[in-house]
Design a protein around this motif. Sequence first.
Motif, mmCIF file in Angstrom:
data_model
loop_
_atom_site.group_PDB
_atom_site.id
_atom_site.type_symbol
_atom_site.label_atom_id
_atom_site.label_comp_id
_atom_site.label_asym_id
_atom_site.label_seq_id
_atom_site.Cartn_x
_atom_site.Cartn_y
_atom_site.Cartn_z
ATOM 1 N N GLU A 50 0.834 -1.201 0.000
ATOM 2 C CA GLU A 50 0.000 0.000 0.000
ATOM 3 C C GLU A 50 0.869 1.251 0.000
ATOM 4 O O GLU A 50 0.598 2.236 -0.713
ATOM 5 N N GLU A 51 1.941 1.215 0.783
ATOM 6 C CA GLU A 51 2.863 2.352 0.852
ATOM 7 C C GLU A 51 3.557 2.600 -0.488
ATOM 8 O O GLU A 51 3.836 3.742 -0.860
ATOM 9 N N GLU A 69 3.282 5.167 -14.625
ATOM 10 C CA GLU A 69 2.857 6.509 -14.209
ATOM 11 C C GLU A 69 1.725 7.021 -15.090
ATOM 12 O O GLU A 69 0.819 7.708 -14.618
ATOM 13 N N GLY A 108 2.204 2.019 -3.360
ATOM 14 C CA GLY A 108 1.220 2.329 -4.374
ATOM 15 C C GLY A 108 0.910 1.155 -5.279
ATOM 16 O O GLY A 108 0.497 1.334 -6.430
ATOM 17 N N LEU A 109 1.108 -0.076 -4.755
ATOM 18 C CA LEU A 109 0.832 -1.296 -5.511
ATOM 19 C C LEU A 109 -0.415 -1.971 -4.939
ATOM 20 O O LEU A 109 -0.749 -1.777 -3.766
ATOM 21 N N LYS A 113 9.026 3.091 -5.191
ATOM 22 C CA LYS A 113 7.670 3.598 -5.354
ATOM 23 C C LYS A 113 7.056 3.085 -6.656
ATOM 24 O O LYS A 113 7.583 3.296 -7.740
ATOM 25 N N GLY A 114 5.958 2.336 -6.532
ATOM 26 C CA GLY A 114 5.228 1.837 -7.684
ATOM 27 C C GLY A 114 5.879 0.668 -8.394
ATOM 28 O O GLY A 114 5.447 0.307 -9.498
ATOM 29 N N TYR A 125 5.166 -3.434 -11.959
ATOM 30 C CA TYR A 125 5.116 -1.990 -11.712
ATOM 31 C C TYR A 125 3.791 -1.407 -12.175
ATOM 32 O O TYR A 125 3.066 -1.987 -12.985
ATOM 33 N N VAL A 126 3.483 -0.235 -11.636
ATOM 34 C CA VAL A 126 2.304 0.542 -12.021
ATOM 35 C C VAL A 126 2.798 1.699 -12.888
ATOM 36 O O VAL A 126 3.533 2.569 -12.387
ATOM 37 N N LYS A 131 -2.859 -4.272 -3.032
ATOM 38 C CA LYS A 131 -2.608 -4.948 -1.756
ATOM 39 C C LYS A 131 -2.703 -6.470 -1.848
ATOM 40 O O LYS A 131 -2.213 -7.179 -0.973
ATOM 41 N N PRO A 140 -2.073 4.657 -13.983
ATOM 42 C CA PRO A 140 -2.035 4.149 -12.604
ATOM 43 C C PRO A 140 -3.104 3.106 -12.310
ATOM 44 O O PRO A 140 -3.025 2.428 -11.284
ATOM 45 N N GLU A 141 -4.082 2.948 -13.218
ATOM 46 C CA GLU A 141 -5.123 1.932 -13.007
ATOM 47 C C GLU A 141 -4.692 0.565 -13.541
ATOM 48 O O GLU A 141 -5.432 -0.408 -13.419
#
Length: 565
Positions: free
Chosen positions: A407-408, A492, A410-411, A465-466, A489-490, A413, A495-496
């Motif tokens: 969660e921290e 940029e 940004g992935l 991050k991500g 990875y998500v 859960k 992000p969905e």
Amino acid sequence: MGKASGQVTAMAPPPRSPPALMDELVEEVLIRLPPSDPASLLHAALVCKPWCRLISAPGFRHRFRDFHRAPPVLGFLCNAGNGRIGCRFVPTSSFRPRRAHHPSWRAIDARHGRVLLHTVRGEPPFGNRFAVWDPITAERTALPTLPEHLERRSWSAAVLCAAGDGACDHRHCRRGPFQVVVVGTDCERVHAYVFSSEDGAWGQPASPQLQHAGSHLNLAAPSALVENALFFMFGIGTNLLVYNLASQELSVLDLPNAFFWRRLVLTTTEDGRLGCAVAEGSKIYLWARSGEASSSVGDIGWTISRVIELEELLPADGISSSPDVFGYVDGIGLFFVHTDDGLFTIDLKLSQVKKVGDVRGTSSMFPYMSFCTPGPIMASQIESHRTGAEVVSGDAICRKKSVELLEELGLPKGLLPMEDIQEFGYNQATGFMWLVQGKKKVEHTFKKIKQTVSYATEVTAFVEKGKLRKITGVKTKELMLWLSVVEVYVPEASPEKVTFKTGTGLSDSFDATAFALGDPMASQIENHRNGAEVISGDAICKKKSVKLLEELGLPKGLQPMEDIQ
């Protein structure tokens, strides 16, 4: 060549590489490599990276030991005789310790993957130091000095796993807690002292000291561990000193008159009884004792269980006028027999004989047994990042910590749906995280995208991050192939979405909602679905639930649910 000028000959396409074997098939082959030849596993691990990861994984090493059951004999420790000092490791397999020669030490015992050493320099004998040596890792643990007043006339000692009788299978406990038992005699009494690696100190048993049995303890004769008792040999074969590990009591066991002034080797029988081996002429007599192991009755209960004819096993020129039994390997029925032609091993179960060297000039020897497999690649990576990391144990807290980290970052859960998680670690300074689960592997299907992902016993990654990068232990199934996932990875720009990248360079993106944290109750249902009676429809479901409540003696209206699916 041989064609008309200008004619073009089409080149045959290069042969296709054979498809890679599934890890399960490779493991079934590798697990059958002989444990007495550790080099074969090392050579297999060098074939390719997937084999290396498979062989070095904790799960493989555990199944390898379970498959072969008894640890193999890798060699033996022999002490120099004729006034010389030192001991050396003599290999009987492809295993070679990093330090084979110990010039200032002598071997006292070898058991459960450990070797007990005693320095021969200093004040004799209890003023000197003991050490426990692990030939596999080359680690040597020095023990504190025994109390100064313990300068006994004769003594002996043993090393063993600290787990009680039946609490450990001793296949891989050499790095766990251990005990060292030292027994010594003076002119009047017998004393016993026990060192515990967990306490880091010597302690004296609370039982009364025993009256001296009138003979010297034989330091050259290996002790025997039968049930929950240690047996030490007195010098001339008149009796044994028994130390009960559970009650911490000492007793003396008388031996039959036939053993007097004979070189004996203590053994254990296949059904776990105390035994011994005695060489006479060209034969070895195996004796077994009935009744409780620590009972102190002499001739009663001792019988000859087997006679080994050496002339039928050893080479014609290998029989000396007086062969000696030098050692015995508990659990696999292997004897070391010394003749004028050298030292031989005799495997009673396989009826195999092998010459392993020459021990002339040796005062004593102790066989060494242990599994030796290539070290864990991922585990060593974990250890290198453990310092300074936050490490927690237990399924509930590990799940909580891993979800909080995802969660921290940004992935999603629910990206790591592992089961029975035993350890979670995260080193914020290096960005390294790991999860260790109790199962060999877990396959999870993300239903929204119908994608199956496999999670190994250990999963590691570097995080930012991500993104999770340099991932190990995660595979995704594409058609009939399992491909290693090396990055998640998500993007940029989207992000969905969540993108998976495999080791082949292929990547694919999915809706992030497919990896949302699932309902824990639904996951629990899935874990118990196999073998369960499952029905659908409101009427039949109500009927079955009411019937079950009735069988349990509970009120039938306890679950008044509606529209049960």
